[in-house]
Write a protein that holds these residues in place. Structure first.
Motif, PDB file in Angstrom:
ATOM      1  N   GLY A   1      16.837  30.735  26.388  1.00  0.00           N
ATOM      2  CA  GLY A   1      16.569  29.877  27.534  1.00  0.00           C
ATOM      3  C   GLY A   1      15.944  28.556  27.138  1.00  0.00           C
ATOM      4  O   GLY A   1      15.695  28.289  25.967  1.00  0.00           O
ATOM      5  N   ARG A   2      15.713  27.710  28.133  1.00  0.00           N
ATOM      6  CA  ARG A   2      15.067  26.440  27.855  1.00  0.00           C
ATOM      7  C   ARG A   2      14.087  26.119  28.978  1.00  0.00           C
ATOM      8  O   ARG A   2      14.060  26.782  30.007  1.00  0.00           O
ATOM      9  CB  ARG A   2      16.095  25.337  27.690  1.00  0.00           C
ATOM     10  CG  ARG A   2      16.951  25.102  28.902  1.00  0.00           C
ATOM     11  CD  ARG A   2      17.833  23.891  28.731  1.00  0.00           C
ATOM     12  NE  ARG A   2      18.540  23.604  29.949  1.00  0.00           N
ATOM     13  CZ  ARG A   2      19.760  24.038  30.221  1.00  0.00           C
ATOM     14  NH1 ARG A   2      20.397  24.792  29.360  1.00  0.00           N
ATOM     15  NH2 ARG A   2      20.345  23.734  31.364  1.00  0.00           N
ATOM     16  N   GLY A   3      13.288  25.082  28.724  1.00  0.00           N
ATOM     17  CA  GLY A   3      12.311  24.668  29.716  1.00  0.00           C
ATOM     18  C   GLY A   3      11.362  25.796  30.032  1.00  0.00           C
ATOM     19  O   GLY A   3      10.928  26.536  29.155  1.00  0.00           O
ATOM     20  N   GLU A   4      11.037  25.948  31.322  1.00  0.00           N
ATOM     21  CA  GLU A   4      10.049  26.955  31.673  1.00  0.00           C
ATOM     22  C   GLU A   4      10.602  28.372  31.547  1.00  0.00           C
ATOM     23  O   GLU A   4       9.849  29.340  31.606  1.00  0.00           O
ATOM     24  CB  GLU A   4       9.521  26.709  33.081  1.00  0.00           C
ATOM     25  CG  GLU A   4      10.581  26.695  34.149  1.00  0.00           C
ATOM     26  CD  GLU A   4       9.987  26.526  35.538  1.00  0.00           C
ATOM     27  OE1 GLU A   4       8.760  26.521  35.642  1.00  0.00           O
ATOM     28  OE2 GLU A   4      10.759  26.398  36.490  1.00  0.00           O
ATOM     29  N   LYS A   5      11.914  28.495  31.360  1.00  0.00           N
ATOM     30  CA  LYS A   5      12.493  29.839  31.236  1.00  0.00           C
ATOM     31  C   LYS A   5      12.606  30.270  29.783  1.00  0.00           C
ATOM     32  O   LYS A   5      13.156  31.322  29.473  1.00  0.00           O
ATOM     33  CB  LYS A   5      13.875  29.866  31.883  1.00  0.00           C
ATOM     34  CG  LYS A   5      13.803  29.681  33.371  1.00  0.00           C
ATOM     35  CD  LYS A   5      15.119  30.082  34.020  1.00  0.00           C
ATOM     36  CE  LYS A   5      15.085  29.772  35.502  1.00  0.00           C
ATOM     37  NZ  LYS A   5      15.210  28.332  35.780  1.00  0.00           N
ATOM     38  N   ARG A   6      12.102  29.460  28.874  1.00  0.00           N
ATOM     39  CA  ARG A   6      12.193  29.797  27.460  1.00  0.00           C
ATOM     40  C   ARG A   6      11.342  31.018  27.156  1.00  0.00           C
ATOM     41  O   ARG A   6      10.223  31.153  27.647  1.00  0.00           O
ATOM     42  CB  ARG A   6      11.696  28.612  26.638  1.00  0.00           C
ATOM     43  CG  ARG A   6      11.921  28.719  25.144  1.00  0.00           C
ATOM     44  CD  ARG A   6      11.430  27.401  24.550  1.00  0.00           C
ATOM     45  NE  ARG A   6      11.279  27.395  23.117  1.00  0.00           N
ATOM     46  CZ  ARG A   6      12.197  26.946  22.268  1.00  0.00           C
ATOM     47  NH1 ARG A   6      13.346  26.540  22.733  1.00  0.00           N
ATOM     48  NH2 ARG A   6      11.960  26.916  20.981  1.00  0.00           N
TER      49      ARG A   6
END
Lengths: 225, 627
Positions: A146-151
């Protein structure tokens, strides 16, 4: 050899060294959470930022990833660096208040309270475990997703990885979740118990000056619920 | 398309030499009848969405049914830029422009073209003077532009390489190949003072020189960055869709100049038509010997492959793009080493934006001197902006550098869309900032925009009026970035989340002045401490709105009031005495929160109201007010 200036001191280091290695070799302390000898520098925690260059071109770079360059002027503790470092520590405290390592770093930087909405996460996504697993254990059982806050970090599809040999290397290198404040069980805690001066959790034990000075102590507050 | 292609037999024959290319070009020019009326229908993604496909179908049918295929030409092209008027039709060679054409109108237009007439009732009406304007170039929207790149979209059917060749296409490549001096090309691009159109504005010639100076042991890469992800920006898409051969030609010239042998076009997968047209163009070039080994019989070899991006905004950043091309997770890396030293697979790599590549053939064909005459001293040439938001003429505008924002907004854009005054322009997408109306005489070039706290960026230009809440704008961009940050740097990932949190609190009326100060402090640290361009520019929307519109923030915090009437937590809908009791709003309300007898003034139940604004949108009497 490369000659550069660190905090006004002219030093020479081997070609290919990073600024962090150079500074540490000459005894300038730089805090870091995502760096470990033997693992590729990653530059995720940003705690190790130093100021390079001069005038309007001066900028902050992460010393663990930035290569030492001829004639470079480095400042490891300028006001700009300290301001940034304090804010990073505040952000870390706001997200992962229970990490002993982060608490200690914060207190060493005279931070008594963070100003953001309190969260209770463990992982700071420094990637030490991922690199440990890949580079030292040659397993690649875990990785980033994932990326951003879902990393997040984990095995593919969250299924137990066949590559994992249960070596525990990932737990060993973790700066956040391993050295975690254990509230009321001081014998199990590395810090010797919470040293908040109005302790809701345990009686005071002798403590050194690298302990939790949070006022009030967030970690202890959580336990009360 | 209904026209039977004349060169079917010899189509796609490999051109073995430069002479063969010239021969083909001359033959195409000779056979082209410039006096023959041609119907040009732009059919880019946006035009197709507004119905251009129906127009194409009807035109083909009409031309066939009336037996006009020999007398009237039809050309399907990429986007011309005037989104507001889509679907539109352009008649060549007269230059007659018909906006907002539908199927019935199209039939009439075909008739009129056959008879050589102009349909006065369908012409574009200038809203400020209420005057009818026949020719495209007389319309204010087009008049002030300098359309070096975009105008070529009108002349070329993107899937027909012969169209491109006929319009001086690949001439610049031939010029370069004939000259045989790669250094000259680099010098020429340097002399043109072209700066990267991707946003950062690095001098392209310098980048090429650095790449050319790298040793060529294992090959070098050239990359075309078409991972355009800014909300409301679509310049690169229309160039790729409308004129893919110009990109290929630019990259070929770049390859020749720098000694690179492999090109990569990195396109986001959300641009299916750009990918399709580019694939067709690449195949045509391969078949005609314009790509691959020994191009046009010379010893210059260059190949281009297409890599599709999987939709991460951060992959527009060059180091993340390189990792994505390598098949790894799209995460930026520390520079130095710069891509020009160590790029894809460790090989020297130069990355340029789509628009930069499109400018290369122009520079070579015109000469650097001629090119640098347009624009300002530090920023030469033209730049395409996508003008969107609360403005009358939305669309793609290509303007010379140094033009003022005011000229773009009032002359080309036609001013505000409603009665509300324009208060700011947001440039540079999520990484950019807002420029307030009192600074609209600012010339648009790389340096002055940076000084004003925004960036040139890839060219998004969002116009905002009094009904736009700047806190809401900052919130929107923070929300976008908190998902699109790669998450590697702690300060970018967490910092943006925290900024969003504070801005959201402000929009709910839960902010404090202390927290505003914290927001500013945090924004500056995030800007300072992150690794890549995304994180370093991510606080710009917050910082620039705080800089120019701090009073709006303070109004939210102190008086719990949203001046623009946008932030839902701070507004209430009510119905005033204008209400005629028509009950239209009652029907539109999804929550049944409006009460009142027919022909009696209505009233909104505040507890039930979810502030969706549906009642305000349907009310014809301006009876619904927001406070």
């Amino acid at each position: 050899m490369i000659t550069l200036t660190i905090n006004g001191l002219e030093v020479s280091v081997e070609e290919g060294s990073t600024l962090l290695e150079a500074a540490q070799f000459y005894g300038f302390p730089i805090p870091t959470l995502c760096h470990m000898e033997g693992l590729t520098p990653y530059g995720a925690c940003r705690l190790c930022v130093v100021e390079i260059g001069e005038g309007p071109k001066a900028k902050l770079v992460s010393s663990c990833t930035y290569p030492a360059q001829e004639g470079l002027k480095v400042r490891t503790a300028s006001s700009r660096v300290l301001k940034a470092r304090k804010m990073i520590l505040e952000l870390l405290l706001a997200s992962c208040p229970q990490s002993k390592v982060i608490q200690d770093l914060a207190s060493a930087h005279q931070i008594r309270q963070q100003r953001f909405r309190q969260e209770h996460e463990d992982c700071i996504l420094c990637g030490l475990c991922v690199r440990m697993c890949k580079e030292q254990m040659v397993a690649q059982a875990i990785g980033f997703r994932g990326r951003g806050e879902k990393r997040s970090i984990g095995t593919p599809f969250d299924i137990k990885s066949e590559q994992c040999r249960l070596c525990g290397g990932c737990i060993y290198v973790c700066p956040a979740c391993q050295l975690r404040c254990t509230f009321t069980e001081p014998d199990k805690a590395i810090c010797g118990g919470c040293a908040n001066l109005s302790p809701p959790c345990v009686e005071k034990e002798p403590f050194d000056d690298m302990m939790c000075y949070m006022q009030p102590c967030v970690a202890c507050e959580i336990k009360k619920d | 398309m209904a026209v039977v292609y004349k060169y079917q037999g010899s189509f796609m024959d490999r051109l073995e030499s430069i002479d063969a290319f010239r021969k083909l070009q001359n033959r195409l020019a000779h056979d082209h009848d410039s006096s023959k009326p041609t119907i040009v229908i732009p059919a880019g993604t946006c035009a197709q969405a507004s119905g251009a496909n129906d127009l194409i179908r009807v035109t083909k049918r009409e031309l066939l049914n009336r037996g006009l295929t020999d007398r009237i030409g039809l050309r399907i092209t990429g986007c011309h830029g005037f989104c507001e008027a889509e679907p539109s039709v352009l008649i060549e060679p007269s230059g007659t422009f018909y906006p907002k054409v539908d199927v019935e109108r199209m039939v009439r237009i075909v008739e009129a073209v056959a008879e050589g007439k102009v349909l006065n009732d369908l012409l574009y009406v200038d809203s400020s003077s209420s005057r009818k304007i026949e020719k495209q170039n007389d319309i204010p929207f087009f008049k002030k532009q300098v359309r070096t790149i975009l105008a070529r979209n009108e002349k070329v059917d993107p899937i027909r390489i012969y169209d491109y060749i006929e319009n001086q296409g690949y001439n610049a490549l031939v010029k370069v190949l004939k000259k045989g001096e790669p250094r000259w090309v680099v010098e020429e691009v340097k002399a043109s003072q072209l700066r990267g159109r991707g946003g950062a504005g690095f001098p392209t010639g310098l980048k090429w020189e650095l790449l050319a100076n790298q040793r060529n042991g294992q090959g070098k890469y050239l990359v075309c960055n078409a991972d355009e992800g800014d909300p409301g920006a679509y310049m690169d898409r229309s160039v790729l869709e409308g004129n893919p051969h110009s990109i290929i030609e630019g990259m070929l010239i770049g390859g020749y100049a720098t000694g690179a042998n492999q090109g990569v076009v990195y396109v986001r997968n959300e641009y299916p038509m750009a990918i399709k047209h580019l694939m067709i163009a690449l195949r045509q070039c391969h078949e005609m010997g314009l790509l691959g080994k020994n191009i046009l019989g010379t010893n210059f070899s260059f190949d281009i492959k297409l890599v599709r991006g999987a939709g991460a905004f951060v992959c527009g950043e060059e180091t993340a793009l390189i990792r994505s091309v390598e098949g790894k997770m799209g995460e930026p890396k520390q520079r130095p080493p710069f891509p020009v030293e160590k790029g894809i697979d460790g090989k020297p790599t130069a990355i340029n934006n789509v628009e930069t590549w499109a400018n290369i053939p122009v520079i070579i064909a015109e000469g650097a001197k001629e090119f640098s005459k347009v624009g300002t001293k530090g920023s030469s040439g033209t730049k395409i902006f996508s003008l969107v938001g609360k403005i009358k003429n939305t669309g793609l505008v290509e303007v010379p550098m140094g033009i003022s924002i005011k000229e773009i907004i009032s002359d080309i854009g036609g001013g505000p869309v409603s009665k509300a005054k324009i208060k700011a322009v947001q440039t540079g997408g999520p990484s950019g900032g807002c420029i307030p109306a009192d600074r609209f005489d600012l010339p648009i070039d790389y340096d002055s925009l940076t000084k004003a706290g925004s960036i040139m960026g890839s060219g998004g230009m969002i116009v905002m009026d009094e009904n736009t809440c700047m806190v809401d704008v900052a919130k929107y961009f923070m929300n976008f970035l908190k998902d699109e940050s790669c998450g590697k740097c702690f300060t970018c990932r967490k910092g943006i989340q925290r900024m969003y949190e504070i801005v959201e609190d402000v929009s709910k009326g839960e902010g404090t002045l202390d927290r505003l100060a914290l927001l500013e402090e945090l924004a500056n640290v995030v800007k300072d401490t992150t690794m890549c361009g995304l994180g370093q520019t991510a606080p710009n929307p917050v910082l620039s709105t705080l800089r120019y519109f701090r009073d709006e923030y303070v109004e939210h915090v102190k008086n719990k009031h949203c001046p623009a009437g946008v932030c839902k937590a701070l507004i209430t809908y009510s119905i005033n005495e204008n209400c005629t009791g028509c009950t239209v709003c009652v029907k539109s309300c999804p929550e049944n929160a409006i009460f009142g007898e027919r022909k009696q003034p209505h009233r909104i139940e505040p507890e039930k109201c979810i502030k969706c604004g549906a009642c305000k949108a349907v009310c014809k009497f301006e009876a619904v007010t927001v406070a």
